[in-house]
Design an enzyme around this catalytic site. Structure first.
Site, PDB file in Angstrom:
ATOM      1  N   LYS A 222       0.837  -1.210   0.000  1.00 58.81           N
ATOM      2  CA  LYS A 222       0.000   0.000   0.000  1.00 58.81           C
ATOM      3  C   LYS A 222       0.875   1.264   0.000  1.00 58.81           C
ATOM      4  O   LYS A 222       0.645   2.186  -0.777  1.00 58.81           O
ATOM      5  CB  LYS A 222      -0.920   0.008   1.231  1.00 58.81           C
ATOM      6  CG  LYS A 222      -1.808  -1.221   1.352  1.00 58.81           C
ATOM      7  CD  LYS A 222      -2.709  -1.168   2.579  1.00 58.81           C
ATOM      8  CE  LYS A 222      -1.988  -1.194   3.916  1.00 58.81           C
ATOM      9  NZ  LYS A 222      -1.295  -2.479   4.216  1.00 58.81           N
TER      10      LYS A 222
ATOM     11  N   ARG B 259      -9.620   0.635   9.052  1.00 59.53           N
ATOM     12  CA  ARG B 259      -9.145  -0.719   9.318  1.00 59.53           C
ATOM     13  C   ARG B 259     -10.159  -1.526  10.108  1.00 59.53           C
ATOM     14  O   ARG B 259      -9.913  -2.691  10.408  1.00 59.53           O
ATOM     15  CB  ARG B 259      -7.897  -0.594  10.184  1.00 59.53           C
ATOM     16  CG  ARG B 259      -6.637  -1.116   9.584  1.00 59.53           C
ATOM     17  CD  ARG B 259      -5.572  -0.856  10.628  1.00 59.53           C
ATOM     18  NE  ARG B 259      -4.331  -1.455  10.341  1.00 59.53           N
ATOM     19  CZ  ARG B 259      -3.332  -0.863   9.682  1.00 59.53           C
ATOM     20  NH1 ARG B 259      -3.494   0.336   9.180  1.00 59.53           N
ATOM     21  NH2 ARG B 259      -2.209  -1.483   9.534  1.00 59.53           N
TER      22      ARG B 259
ATOM     23  N   ARG C  28      11.693  -6.059   4.793  1.00 60.92           N
ATOM     24  CA  ARG C  28      11.483  -4.618   4.568  1.00 60.92           C
ATOM     25  C   ARG C  28      12.443  -3.784   5.419  1.00 60.92           C
ATOM     26  O   ARG C  28      12.768  -4.133   6.553  1.00 60.92           O
ATOM     27  CB  ARG C  28      10.052  -4.220   4.932  1.00 60.92           C
ATOM     28  CG  ARG C  28       9.860  -2.695   4.860  1.00 60.92           C
ATOM     29  CD  ARG C  28       8.432  -2.264   4.912  1.00 60.92           C
ATOM     30  NE  ARG C  28       7.750  -2.723   6.112  1.00 60.92           N
ATOM     31  CZ  ARG C  28       6.443  -2.583   6.295  1.00 60.92           C
ATOM     32  NH1 ARG C  28       5.684  -2.017   5.375  1.00 60.92           N
ATOM     33  NH2 ARG C  28       5.884  -3.028   7.399  1.00 60.92           N
TER      34      ARG C  28
ATOM     35  N   ARG D 257      11.472  -1.747  10.961  1.00 63.57           N
ATOM     36  CA  ARG D 257      10.370  -1.329  11.839  1.00 63.57           C
ATOM     37  C   ARG D 257      10.217  -2.306  13.004  1.00 63.57           C
ATOM     38  O   ARG D 257      10.363  -3.513  12.826  1.00 63.57           O
ATOM     39  CB  ARG D 257       9.056  -1.281  11.023  1.00 63.57           C
ATOM     40  CG  ARG D 257       8.759   0.082  10.463  1.00 63.57           C
ATOM     41  CD  ARG D 257       7.615   0.110   9.480  1.00 63.57           C
ATOM     42  NE  ARG D 257       6.385  -0.539   9.916  1.00 63.57           N
ATOM     43  CZ  ARG D 257       5.246  -0.511   9.225  1.00 63.57           C
ATOM     44  NH1 ARG D 257       5.184   0.149   8.081  1.00 63.57           N
ATOM     45  NH2 ARG D 257       4.176  -1.141   9.666  1.00 63.57           N
TER      46      ARG D 257
ATOM     47  N   ARG E 112      -0.364  -8.807  13.429  1.00 60.33           N
ATOM     48  CA  ARG E 112      -0.909  -7.866  12.440  1.00 60.33           C
ATOM     49  C   ARG E 112      -1.738  -8.609  11.393  1.00 60.33           C
ATOM     50  O   ARG E 112      -2.804  -8.138  10.987  1.00 60.33           O
ATOM     51  CB  ARG E 112       0.229  -7.090  11.773  1.00 60.33           C
ATOM     52  CG  ARG E 112       0.807  -6.042  12.700  1.00 60.33           C
ATOM     53  CD  ARG E 112       2.211  -5.655  12.300  1.00 60.33           C
ATOM     54  NE  ARG E 112       2.273  -5.014  11.017  1.00 60.33           N
ATOM     55  CZ  ARG E 112       3.363  -5.020  10.240  1.00 60.33           C
ATOM     56  NH1 ARG E 112       4.436  -5.659  10.622  1.00 60.33           N
ATOM     57  NH2 ARG E 112       3.339  -4.392   9.103  1.00 60.33           N
TER      58      ARG E 112
HETATM   59  P1  AP5 Z   1       4.838  -1.660   1.896  1.00 60.50           P
HETATM   60  O1  AP5 Z   1       4.516  -0.799   0.722  1.00 60.50           O
HETATM   61  O2  AP5 Z   1       5.611  -1.063   3.018  1.00 60.50           O
HETATM   62  O3  AP5 Z   1       3.534  -2.413   2.422  1.00 60.50           O
HETATM   63  P2  AP5 Z   1       2.260  -1.858   3.196  1.00 60.50           P
HETATM   64  O4  AP5 Z   1       1.056  -2.470   2.561  1.00 60.50           O
HETATM   65  O5  AP5 Z   1       2.317  -0.363   3.295  1.00 60.50           O
HETATM   66  O6  AP5 Z   1       2.474  -2.564   4.573  1.00 60.50           O
HETATM   67  P3  AP5 Z   1       2.486  -2.002   6.086  1.00 60.50           P
HETATM   68  O7  AP5 Z   1       3.216  -3.000   6.896  1.00 60.50           O
HETATM   69  O8  AP5 Z   1       2.970  -0.577   6.115  1.00 60.50           O
HETATM   70  O9  AP5 Z   1       1.016  -2.045   6.417  1.00 60.50           O
HETATM   71  P4  AP5 Z   1       0.445  -2.091   7.819  1.00 60.50           P
HETATM   72  O10 AP5 Z   1      -0.969  -1.942   7.473  1.00 60.50           O
HETATM   73  O11 AP5 Z   1       0.778  -3.269   8.636  1.00 60.50           O
HETATM   74  O12 AP5 Z   1       1.232  -0.917   8.593  1.00 60.50           O
HETATM   75  P5  AP5 Z   1       0.821   0.599   8.882  1.00 60.50           P
HETATM   76  O13 AP5 Z   1       2.047   1.414   8.815  1.00 60.50           O
HETATM   77  O14 AP5 Z   1      -0.357   0.984   8.083  1.00 60.50           O
HETATM   78  O15 AP5 Z   1       5.645  -2.929   1.311  1.00 60.50           O
HETATM   79  C1  AP5 Z   1       6.126  -3.949   2.183  1.00 60.50           C
HETATM   80  C2  AP5 Z   1       7.461  -4.486   1.650  1.00 60.50           C
HETATM   81  O16 AP5 Z   1       7.231  -5.123   0.379  1.00 60.50           O
HETATM   82  C3  AP5 Z   1       8.517  -3.395   1.386  1.00 60.50           C
HETATM   83  O17 AP5 Z   1       9.790  -3.894   1.715  1.00 60.50           O
HETATM   84  C4  AP5 Z   1       8.411  -3.127  -0.125  1.00 60.50           C
HETATM   85  O18 AP5 Z   1       9.663  -2.720  -0.655  1.00 60.50           O
HETATM   86  C5  AP5 Z   1       7.984  -4.490  -0.639  1.00 60.50           C
HETATM   87  N1  AP5 Z   1       7.110  -4.405  -1.802  1.00 60.50           N
HETATM   88  C6  AP5 Z   1       6.081  -3.527  -1.973  1.00 60.50           C
HETATM   89  N2  AP5 Z   1       5.473  -3.742  -3.155  1.00 60.50           N
HETATM   90  C7  AP5 Z   1       6.125  -4.805  -3.715  1.00 60.50           C
HETATM   91  C8  AP5 Z   1       5.957  -5.508  -4.940  1.00 60.50           C
HETATM   92  N3  AP5 Z   1       4.981  -5.169  -5.810  1.00 60.50           N
HETATM   93  N4  AP5 Z   1       6.785  -6.554  -5.190  1.00 60.50           N
HETATM   94  C9  AP5 Z   1       7.765  -6.900  -4.322  1.00 60.50           C
HETATM   95  N5  AP5 Z   1       7.979  -6.260  -3.138  1.00 60.50           N
HETATM   96  C10 AP5 Z   1       7.165  -5.214  -2.859  1.00 60.50           C
HETATM   97  O19 AP5 Z   1       0.337   0.493  10.406  1.00 60.50           O
HETATM   98  C11 AP5 Z   1       1.270   0.233  11.433  1.00 60.50           C
HETATM   99  C12 AP5 Z   1       0.532   0.168  12.755  1.00 60.50           C
HETATM  100  O20 AP5 Z   1      -0.078   1.428  13.057  1.00 60.50           O
HETATM  101  C13 AP5 Z   1      -0.607  -0.849  12.850  1.00 60.50           C
HETATM  102  O21 AP5 Z   1      -0.143  -2.171  13.107  1.00 60.50           O
HETATM  103  C14 AP5 Z   1      -1.413  -0.263  14.007  1.00 60.50           C
HETATM  104  O22 AP5 Z   1      -0.797  -0.519  15.242  1.00 60.50           O
HETATM  105  C15 AP5 Z   1      -1.329   1.234  13.736  1.00 60.50           C
HETATM  106  N6  AP5 Z   1      -2.416   1.699  12.851  1.00 60.50           N
HETATM  107  C16 AP5 Z   1      -2.258   2.238  11.604  1.00 60.50           C
HETATM  108  N7  AP5 Z   1      -3.444   2.539  11.078  1.00 60.50           N
HETATM  109  C17 AP5 Z   1      -4.385   2.176  11.986  1.00 60.50           C
HETATM  110  C18 AP5 Z   1      -5.800   2.213  11.990  1.00 60.50           C
HETATM  111  N8  AP5 Z   1      -6.506   2.688  10.949  1.00 60.50           N
HETATM  112  N9  AP5 Z   1      -6.443   1.751  13.095  1.00 60.50           N
HETATM  113  C19 AP5 Z   1      -5.762   1.285  14.163  1.00 60.50           C
HETATM  114  N10 AP5 Z   1      -4.420   1.200  14.216  1.00 60.50           N
HETATM  115  C20 AP5 Z   1      -3.733   1.645  13.128  1.00 60.50           C
HETATM  116 MG    MG Z   2       2.621   0.969   4.878  1.00 61.85          MG
END
Ligand code: AP5
Ligand code: MG
Length: 210
Positions: A13, A88, A122, A155, A166
């Protein structure tokens, strides 16, 4: 265009949002990035959410909705936005619908075994948030961000058992949003496997973006 990016942790994402904002000239709002910035600052919000983030748990809905409400009120959001990682939960989706409904919810479909592999390899820039991967998207100099020279780190939640927590939370609390947005006629599902440039092409085709 007001867009939500849905998908499991590691679906890409954040990576896709960074590519899409260059094209669409609208802000990329990641609730995870907002929370990590607060933790880094050591602000009252950061102190509240630090342990929740590290464990892979979800921040309470009321707090998360308030952060998003404030962010969407800023002037750069007038032409649209990409919300990455919000909503979410169903209550978060209902709150957004009442506040400022999205036009589309883009669901990046990637199997669990693929996302586990991506998350464990990552790396992220501590200063600007740029996303890397030690397998296929390395910074030019190990540990140093190409974009800003910041420290590239793992991270806290990209370690076991947080990855498992997660994914469990995603399957229980977030995956039901796929049908929820489907019922509203707003869902677009995209195959998230393949090079990011290929996923971007699928995204553009699905949304009719030139
Ligand atoms: P990346 O693009 O970083 O993936 P992502 O989908 O953004 O994954 P996240 O881990 O950031 O999502 P998340 O939802 O767990 O974390 P968030 O920060 O939102 O890609 C991942 C890896 O794959 C990278 O190394 C990239 O290079 C690689 N990659 C990408 N595309 C690729 C491709 N096409 N091919 C190959 N490799 C590829 O949330 C973190 C925390 O915040 C949550 O756990 C929670 O505690 C809190 N939080 C955030 N939002 C909320 C909410 N709405 N409600 C409650 N708590 C929340
Ligand atoms: Mg992300």
């Amino acid at each position: 265009m007001k867009m939500i990016f849905l998908g499991p942790p590691g679906a890409g994402k954040g990576t896709l949002a960074d590519l899409a904002v260059d094209l669409l000239k609208i802000p990329h709002i990641s609730t995870g990035d907002l929370f990590r910035a607060a933790v880094k600052e050591g602000s009252p919000l950061g102190l509240k959410v630090k342990d929740i983030l590290a464990s892979g748990g979800l921040v309470p809905d009321a707090l998360t909705i308030e952060i998003v409400r404030e962010r969407l009120g800023k002037s750069d959001c007038q032409k649209g936005w990409i919300l990455d990682g919000f909503p979410r939960t169903i209550p978060q989706a209902e709150a957004l619908e009442a506040l400022e409904p999205a036009d589309k919810a883009v669901n990046f479909h990637v199997a669990d075994e693929v996302v586990i592999g991506r998350l464990s390899t990552r790396r992220v820039c501590r200063a600007c948030g740029k996303i890397y991967n030690v397998r296929n998207m390395k910074p030019k100099v190990e540990g140093v961000c190409d974009a800003c020279g910041g420290e590239v780190y793992t991270r806290d939640d990209d370690k076991e058992p947080s990855i498992k927590t997660r994914l469990d939370n995603y399957n229980k609390q977030t995956a039901p949003l796929i049908d929820w947005f489907g019922a509203k006629g707003k869902l677009v599902t995209i195959d998230g496997v393949g090079e990011p440039a290929l996923v971007l092409e699928r995204f553009k085709a699905a949304l009719g973006i030139k």
